[in-house]
Scaffold this motif. Structure first.
Motif, PDB file in Angstrom:
ATOM      1  N   TYR A   1       0.836  -1.354   0.003  1.00  0.00           N
ATOM      2  CA  TYR A   1       0.024  -0.114   0.101  1.00  0.00           C
ATOM      3  C   TYR A   1       0.931   1.300  -0.024  1.00  0.00           C
ATOM      4  N   GLU A   2       0.459   2.264  -0.688  1.00  0.00           N
ATOM      5  CA  GLU A   2       0.938   3.547  -0.816  1.00  0.00           C
ATOM      6  C   GLU A   2      -0.164   4.589  -0.103  1.00  0.00           C
ATOM      7  N   MET A   3       0.482   5.560   0.752  1.00  0.00           N
ATOM      8  CA  MET A   3      -0.575   6.620   1.360  1.00  0.00           C
ATOM      9  C   MET A   3       0.273   7.636   1.941  1.00  0.00           C
ATOM     10  N   GLN A   4      -0.403   8.693   2.520  1.00  0.00           N
ATOM     11  CA  GLN A   4       0.058   9.789   3.075  1.00  0.00           C
ATOM     12  C   GLN A   4      -0.649   9.737   4.616  1.00  0.00           C
ATOM     13  N   VAL A   5       0.112  10.007   5.709  1.00  0.00           N
ATOM     14  CA  VAL A   5      -0.665  10.030   6.958  1.00  0.00           C
ATOM     15  C   VAL A   5      -0.146  11.327   7.590  1.00  0.00           C
ATOM     16  N   SER A   6      -1.091  12.051   8.552  1.00  0.00           N
ATOM     17  CA  SER A   6      -0.682  13.212   9.111  1.00  0.00           C
ATOM     18  C   SER A   6      -0.438  13.038  10.478  1.00  0.00           C
ATOM     19  N   ARG A   7       0.253  14.352  11.038  1.00  0.00           N
ATOM     20  CA  ARG A   7       0.411  13.917  12.615  1.00  0.00           C
ATOM     21  C   ARG A   7      -0.397  13.418  13.486  1.00  0.00           C
ATOM     22  N   PRO A   8      -0.082  12.450  14.445  1.00  0.00           N
ATOM     23  CA  PRO A   8      -0.832  12.040  15.267  1.00  0.00           C
ATOM     24  C   PRO A   8      -1.379  13.040  16.307  1.00  0.00           C
TER      25      PRO A   8
END
Length: 608
Positions: free
Chosen positions: A382-389
């Motif tokens: 999988y490929e994605m972007q995540v934001s700050r927790p």
């Protein structure tokens, strides 16, 4: 009528991370003849997924069964990390007793405390196994006293305080009732299990009740519910009612397959009776907490509350210039399906749709819980972007409250100052302090969950890898005020291309770099941390102008400081609110939310 099933025992193993739980299970499997003499055995068979093997931790509970003296012993492995607390409580519902495994050198650890408290609270009998008695510095007798103190502290009743003790070395494959024996086999432990742990009791003729406590997924048969037959018996191909405690709603289901555990395999059976731990397949949307009942007498069993998530982050479709180059699954639909599939078996996790179609809010029990999901997904392509927790706030009596953790730290004395100073800045309050034999300090803090985001790596650096830290959820308290975040800006790429030694040489004087030469970059990508409290936009792809003038000395090779490589957790902590982490199967890249410098300036001006 109630009967005891003398030829069956159900036990769970509780242990701190790294105290030898999985090795012990391997050894019991080997000695009870599950593996044939010529069969190659993978070390730590129970930790089946790669991440568990790499980190040496057990994330998901697993089941296995051994036969000893005509008795079948079902063994359920439990995770030790508090982030997987949801798993632990459900497992306790399936067993009649627990094996508490304690390291003969380290003694009782905070994490064992968490799981043990749940087990004692449910009235389970404990059999204490002091493991690693062959280890230099082992102090078996003192450890037994420590265990007793812990039982008293956790409110064990008189019967639970009379716990039997077995001494063992799982690595060398022997157990004994005396601490000073070295050699032999595991029989003393197996005998103790038969002697001390009660056989399951129940009425075989009563109407069926089967409580589903955990789930597995199989590509051939779909969702599999695992649970224990609490009453009556179960036969295949008969209609049942599925219902949840406290709700009137019920549906008719007809399981198509039934399995029990034999060694590490699931073996198909036609029926199961009270006390058996079974797997049920063929019920499409079977769920944790459901009871399968006899249609004539539908009664649901009460189920344990699961710890609430405390930290959330957004998972988004990757929209960087490199999107889709490295991953197999990149679309919104891929990510959505994968996240919703995760929630089916990972009960302490929540996934919600957001206002935009290509982002999902994922909430979990802590940073480790979420980072393991991200790491698992990237390994699956999988490929994605995540934001700050971010922590999940709650309003209680009109006040904004945040989740708190009890942080338990064990460090050599010389590092206490550094740890206390760091934690003080993260709004931690010291609640308890003591010294351990051998010069270690034991500290207990109460700290907001957000104060712990990213602290683990700093802690390891500050203690040169000699510290141990564990956290337990400790309820909600009014907001503790701002915690200073990262005080430095980012080094941001000015234009796309490939980084050069010359370009990086100019950048390294102004901060620390995360990449070396010859790396593909794009505009807006973050390649380092600036030494000042502002973002620095720089061209790291700059090449030296070629002229025919030469100066002695200045054309020597440019010396670059080796770049700092950030781990997944470090990346999650590093990013600010206006930054994202791009996760692909091959790379972790930090980037600005808005890639273009002009657009960033415009949006900042609009905010002001």
């Amino acid at each position: 009528m109630h009967e005891l099933r003398q030829n069956l025992r159900n036990i769970a193993i509780i242990a701190h991370v790294d105290h030898g739980k999985t090795t012990l299970v391997d050894e019991l499997l080997k000695q009870s003849g599950i593996f044939r003499a010529n069969e190659a055995v993978v070390e730590r068979v129970m930790d089946s997924n790669d991440l568990e093997r790499e980190r040496g931790i057990t994330i998901l509970s697993k089941n296995t069964a051994i036969h000893y003296r005509d008795t079948k012993i079902n063994i359920v492995d439990t995770p030790g990390h508090a982030d997987f607390g949801g798993e632990v409580e459900r497992i306790m519902m399936m067993v009649d007793g627990v094996l508490l495994l304690v390291d003969a050198f380290e003694g009782c650890m905070p994490q064992t405390r968490f799981v043990l408290k749940k087990a004692l609270g449910l009235g389970k009998k404990a059999l204490v196994v002091v493991n690693k008695i062959d280890r230099p510095g082992a102090r078996a007798a003192e450890v037994v006293d420590e265990v007793l103190d812990l039982f008293i502290e956790l409110g064990a009743d008189d019967a639970q305080l009379e716990f039997p003790v077995v001494f063992a070395s799982a690595r060398d494959g022997y157990a004994s009732l005396e601490a000073d024996v070295s050699g032999g086999d595991m029989r003393p432990l197996l005998d103790a299990i038969l002697r001390e742990i009660a056989p399951p009791a129940g009425d075989r003729e009563a109407p069926l009740q089967l409580l589903i406590s955990s789930l597995e997924y199989d590509d051939y048969v779909g969702r599999i519910g695992i649970g224990r037959v609490e009453r009556g018996s179960l036969r295949l191909n008969l209609p049942l009612r599925a219902m949840v405690h406290g709700s009137e709603a019920m549906r008719t289901v007809k399981p198509s397959r039934l399995y029990q555990f034999e060694g590490l395999r699931r073996v198909e059976v036609q029926e199961a009776a009270v006390g058996d731990i079974v797997c049920v397949a063929g019920v499409p949307d079977i769920n944790i907490g459901e009871t399968l009942c006899d249609p004539e007498a539908p009664e649901a069993l009460p189920f344990i509350e699961i710890d609430e998530p405390t930290i959330a982050m957004n998972f988004m479709v990757n929209d960087s210039p490199f999107a889709g180059k490295e991953g197999k699954f990149v679309t919104t639909r891929n990510i959505r399906d994968r996240l919703f599939k995760e929630v089916e078996t990972n009960v302490s996790m929540r996934v919600e749709e957001t206002a935009t179609t290509d982002a999902f809010k994922v909430s979990g029990r802590g940073e480790l819980h979420l980072s393991i999901l991200i790491e698992t997904m990237r390994r699956q392509g999988y490929e994605m972007q995540v934001s700050r927790p971010k922590v999940i706030m709650k309003e209680i009596d009109g006040a904004a409250c945040e989740p708190m953790e009890l942080l338990i730290v064990e460090v050599p004395e010389q590092y206490v100052g550094a740890v206390m100073e760091k934690l003080g800045g993260r709004k931690a309050e010291l609640e308890n302090m003591g010294t351990r034999d051998g010069g270690g300090a034991h500290l207990e803090f109460r700290i907001p969950s957000r104060g712990l985001i990213g602290y683990r790596t700093e802690f390891l650096t500050d203690t040169n890898g000699n510290g141990i830290m564990n956290q337990l959820f400790a309820g909600y308290e009014p907001f503790k005020g701002e915690i200073p975040g990262r005080e430095r800006g980012s080094v941001v790429v000015h234009e796309p291309g490939e980084s050069t030694a010359y370009g990086l040489y100019n950048a390294q004087e102004r901060g620390r770099l995360f990449i070396g030469a010859g790396v593909e970059v794009y505009e807006g990508m973050i390649v380092g941390e600036c030494a000042r409290n502002e973002d620095l936009v720089i061209n790291v792809c700059k090449k030296k102008q070629l002229t025919n003038t030469r100066a002695s000395g200045s054309d020597d090779a440019l010396r670059l400081t080796p770049p700092t490589t950030l781990s997944l957790e470090q990346c999650m902590e590093f990013i600010a609110d206006d930054e994202l982490l791009e996760v692909t199967p091959k790379h972790l890249r930090l980037r600005k939310r808005v890639l273009g410098k002009e657009q960033r300036l415009k949006s900042e001006a609009r905010k002001k």
